[in-house]
Design a protein around this motif. Structure first.
Motif, mmCIF file in Angstrom:
data_model
loop_
_atom_site.group_PDB
_atom_site.id
_atom_site.type_symbol
_atom_site.label_atom_id
_atom_site.label_comp_id
_atom_site.label_asym_id
_atom_site.label_seq_id
_atom_site.Cartn_x
_atom_site.Cartn_y
_atom_site.Cartn_z
ATOM 1 N N UNK A 76 0.880 -1.303 -0.069
ATOM 2 C CA UNK A 76 0.008 0.060 0.075
ATOM 3 C C UNK A 76 0.747 1.292 0.033
ATOM 4 N N UNK A 77 2.079 1.179 0.085
ATOM 5 C CA UNK A 77 3.076 2.346 0.121
ATOM 6 C C UNK A 77 4.289 1.963 -0.671
ATOM 7 N N UNK A 78 4.736 2.828 -1.521
ATOM 8 C CA UNK A 78 5.814 2.727 -2.366
ATOM 9 C C UNK A 78 6.934 2.874 -1.541
ATOM 10 N N UNK A 79 7.021 3.545 -0.303
ATOM 11 C CA UNK A 79 8.240 3.822 0.514
ATOM 12 C C UNK A 79 8.347 2.255 1.155
ATOM 13 N N UNK A 80 7.382 1.710 1.686
ATOM 14 C CA UNK A 80 7.440 0.668 2.501
ATOM 15 C C UNK A 80 8.067 -0.687 1.637
ATOM 16 N N UNK A 81 7.568 -0.592 0.245
ATOM 17 C CA UNK A 81 7.774 -1.758 -0.552
ATOM 18 C C UNK A 81 9.341 -1.646 -1.266
ATOM 19 N N UNK A 82 9.785 -0.373 -1.195
ATOM 20 C CA UNK A 82 11.337 -0.296 -1.276
ATOM 21 C C UNK A 82 12.006 -0.704 -0.339
ATOM 22 N N UNK A 83 11.774 -0.542 0.935
ATOM 23 C CA UNK A 83 12.525 -1.249 2.070
ATOM 24 C C UNK A 83 12.021 -2.664 2.255
ATOM 25 N N UNK A 84 11.306 -3.208 1.583
ATOM 26 C CA UNK A 84 10.718 -4.562 1.868
ATOM 27 C C UNK A 84 11.544 -5.627 0.688
ATOM 28 N N UNK A 85 12.106 -4.960 -0.507
ATOM 29 C CA UNK A 85 12.618 -5.525 -1.541
ATOM 30 C C UNK A 85 13.549 -6.740 -1.228
ATOM 31 N N UNK A 86 14.191 -6.755 -0.049
ATOM 32 C CA UNK A 86 15.221 -7.691 0.157
ATOM 33 C C UNK A 86 14.475 -8.757 0.795
ATOM 34 N N UNK A 87 13.338 -9.104 0.569
ATOM 35 C CA UNK A 87 12.327 -10.430 0.579
ATOM 36 C C UNK A 87 12.889 -11.476 -0.487
ATOM 37 N N UNK A 106 -3.324 3.042 -15.843
ATOM 38 C CA UNK A 106 -4.194 3.021 -14.619
ATOM 39 C C UNK A 106 -4.040 3.756 -13.239
ATOM 40 N N UNK A 107 -2.804 3.489 -13.004
ATOM 41 C CA UNK A 107 -2.231 4.224 -11.703
ATOM 42 C C UNK A 107 -2.321 5.877 -11.975
ATOM 43 N N UNK A 108 -1.933 6.206 -13.302
ATOM 44 C CA UNK A 108 -1.782 7.417 -13.514
ATOM 45 C C UNK A 108 -3.129 8.259 -13.448
ATOM 46 N N UNK A 109 -4.218 7.632 -14.082
ATOM 47 C CA UNK A 109 -5.612 8.174 -13.884
ATOM 48 C C UNK A 109 -6.198 8.279 -12.350
ATOM 49 N N UNK A 110 -5.672 7.548 -11.772
ATOM 50 C CA UNK A 110 -6.210 7.475 -10.311
ATOM 51 C C UNK A 110 -5.528 8.645 -9.559
ATOM 52 N N UNK A 111 -4.127 9.019 -9.937
ATOM 53 C CA UNK A 111 -3.604 10.062 -9.279
ATOM 54 C C UNK A 111 -2.002 9.548 -8.768
ATOM 55 N N UNK A 112 -1.157 10.603 -8.933
ATOM 56 C CA UNK A 112 0.152 10.147 -8.471
ATOM 57 C C UNK A 112 0.853 10.834 -7.206
ATOM 58 N N UNK A 113 -0.066 11.574 -6.750
ATOM 59 C CA UNK A 113 0.587 12.445 -5.590
ATOM 60 C C UNK A 113 1.351 11.594 -4.648
ATOM 61 N N UNK A 114 0.584 10.557 -4.074
ATOM 62 C CA UNK A 114 1.048 10.053 -2.650
ATOM 63 C C UNK A 114 2.551 9.278 -2.852
ATOM 64 N N UNK A 115 2.727 8.595 -4.030
ATOM 65 C CA UNK A 115 4.166 8.018 -4.063
ATOM 66 C C UNK A 115 5.234 9.226 -4.626
ATOM 67 N N UNK A 116 4.695 10.249 -5.244
ATOM 68 C CA UNK A 116 5.892 11.278 -5.938
ATOM 69 C C UNK A 116 6.221 12.264 -4.435
ATOM 70 N N UNK A 117 5.421 12.196 -3.486
ATOM 71 C CA UNK A 117 5.767 12.684 -2.213
ATOM 72 C C UNK A 117 6.966 12.106 -1.712
ATOM 73 N N UNK A 118 6.870 10.535 -1.757
ATOM 74 C CA UNK A 118 7.927 10.001 -1.001
ATOM 75 C C UNK A 118 9.196 10.144 -1.975
ATOM 76 N N UNK A 119 9.340 10.220 -3.193
ATOM 77 C CA UNK A 119 10.215 10.357 -4.112
ATOM 78 C C UNK A 119 11.112 11.706 -3.890
ATOM 79 N N UNK A 120 9.907 12.720 -3.763
ATOM 80 C CA UNK A 120 10.629 14.215 -3.415
ATOM 81 C C UNK A 120 11.087 14.345 -2.102
#
Length: 405
Positions: A76-87, A106-120
């Motif tokens: 549910x979160x790009x931030x958490x997923x990146x830290x979990x990749x060592x699975x 599909x993701x772009x139509x829903x909105x991109x704010x949430x994970x762009x905030x993490x990257x920024x």
């Protein structure tokens, strides 16, 4: 005095040592690409593309392995997923060399704010990666398509966009801060590059794809994604993308300018091949009798690369004629694109609102809340002044000496 100096030197040696946070190269993996899709069971499905460094060594220890490795997780979160990749990935991930962020349609139509905030917000990412919206396929598929000349998929796409921008201008050249700035801007909506996959994605994943003259799958540029704030609302073609860049900063491009509009049959049409070598654009917004007018002024220089027109290039009148035809051609093309965006998307992606805010701040503040609506109804005026400076290494064309039937 000497004793105090030795004590200070000793303290410095303890606290300023340069290896306390060292990371060995054998302990890291470089992430070259990220892909965000909608998850089946969770909000996102994140795919990372890792460079297989052993394949670029002169002494390959891994044989003919893939030049890149991908791995996907849902969450549910790009931030958490990146830290979990060592699975599934053994080494620590380094993101400072990420070259492409793929976002599914599909993701772009829903909105991109949430994970762009993490990257920024994260200090791990540089502001030099491409933001791309994928068409037709899941974003994760684009991290797996290899290419013989540049085998790492994200590096291939990154170089591809650079070359296209330099040679023709079909890439909007959007980085993370550009996208966020447009979202938060008063008078501009964001855009991003659009890409598509041609051929078989299944065969494109195979290393054998790098050994063929005619590859089984290829990632191609396919214009530009248009946003209304953080949500995707549509796409523009490559031609419209190049026209959009006239209003921003177009480095170089090539034009096929018709010799005459009188010829209706396509096979009988003749063209001048004009190379644009320098451009400058200025946007201005004026109000006349209550009606908003969007003004674009383009200045630049061109040269004639080839001609199919039977005109005498030893005469100055011929240059004047070609120059006028080129300016009229660009004017019509650019006007058509702006009016298309007004009619179909009702989204000011060009930055006319920003220009209006700078030039007439008090007037703009009155209409700021409904600027996109005003943009849609505004009149468009385009002025193009491209100077034809040269005609290559030849003057008069041999075409003028060919006997006419």
């Amino acid at each position: 005095m000497k004793l105090n100096s030795l004590i200070i030197l000793g303290i410095c040696m303890i606290f300023l040592t340069g290896c306390w946070d060292r990371i060995e190269l054998n302990d890291i993996s470089i992430v070259s690409g990220l892909a965000v899709d909608k998850g089946k069971d969770k909000k996102y499905r994140l795919t990372i593309e890792l460079i297989n460094a052993s394949q670029f060594s002169t002494n390959k220890g891994g044989g003919d392995a893939s030049p890149a490795i991908t791995y996907s997780l849902e969450g549910d979160s790009v931030s958490e997923l990146l830290h979990k990749m060592n699975f599934g990935i053994t080494r620590r991930l380094i993101f400072s060399h990420t070259r492409v962020l793929y976002i599914s349609e599909e993701v772009a139509k829903a909105g991109v704010l949430e994970f762009l905030d993490f990257l920024d917000r994260s200090g791990q990412f540089r502001n030099d990666f491409n933001i791309m919206v994928t068409k037709g396929e899941m974003a994760g598929e684009f991290t797996k398509i290899s290419y013989p000349i540049q085998k790492v998929p994200a590096l291939k796409v990154h170089k591809q966009t650079q070359s296209l921008l330099e040679e023709w201008g079909g890439d909007p050249n959007v980085r993370l801060t550009d996208f966020i700035s447009a979202i938060t801007s008063k008078g501009r909506n964001p855009v991003a590059a659009a890409i598509k996959l041609t051929g078989s994605s299944e065969k494109g994943r195979m290393t054998e794809n790098n050994q063929k003259l005619d590859v089984d799958a290829l990632v191609e540029m396919d214009g530009m994604a248009v946003f209304q704030k953080e949500k995707l609302i549509g796409f523009l073609s490559l031609q419209d993308t190049r026209n959009y860049l006239w209003t921003q900063k177009l480095k170089n491009t090539s034009l096929s300018v018709p010799c005459s509009k009188k010829e209706s049959k396509e096979e009988n049409k003749r063209f001048n091949d004009v190379r644009v070598t320098e451009t400058h654009a200025k946007l201005k917004v004026d109000t006349v009798n209550g009606r908003v007018i969007l003004k674009v002024k383009i200045n630049g220089e061109t040269r004639l690369e080839a001609t199919q027109c039977f005109e005498d290039l030893t005469k100055i009148d011929t240059y004047d004629k070609f120059e006028k035809e080129t300016n009229q051609y660009v004017k019509e093309q650019l006007t058509e694109t702006i009016e298309k965006v007004q009619k179909e998307y009702k989204s000011d992606i060009f930055g006319f609102g920003e220009a209006y805010n700078r030039q007439h701040h008090k007037e703009y503040k009155k209409v700021e809340a409904k600027w996109d609506e005003i943009f849609t109804q505004a009149e468009v005026q385009v002025n193009v002044n491209l100077h034809l400076r040269r005609s290559g290494v030849r003057g008069k064309s041999f075409l003028t000496e060919v006997p006419k039937e």
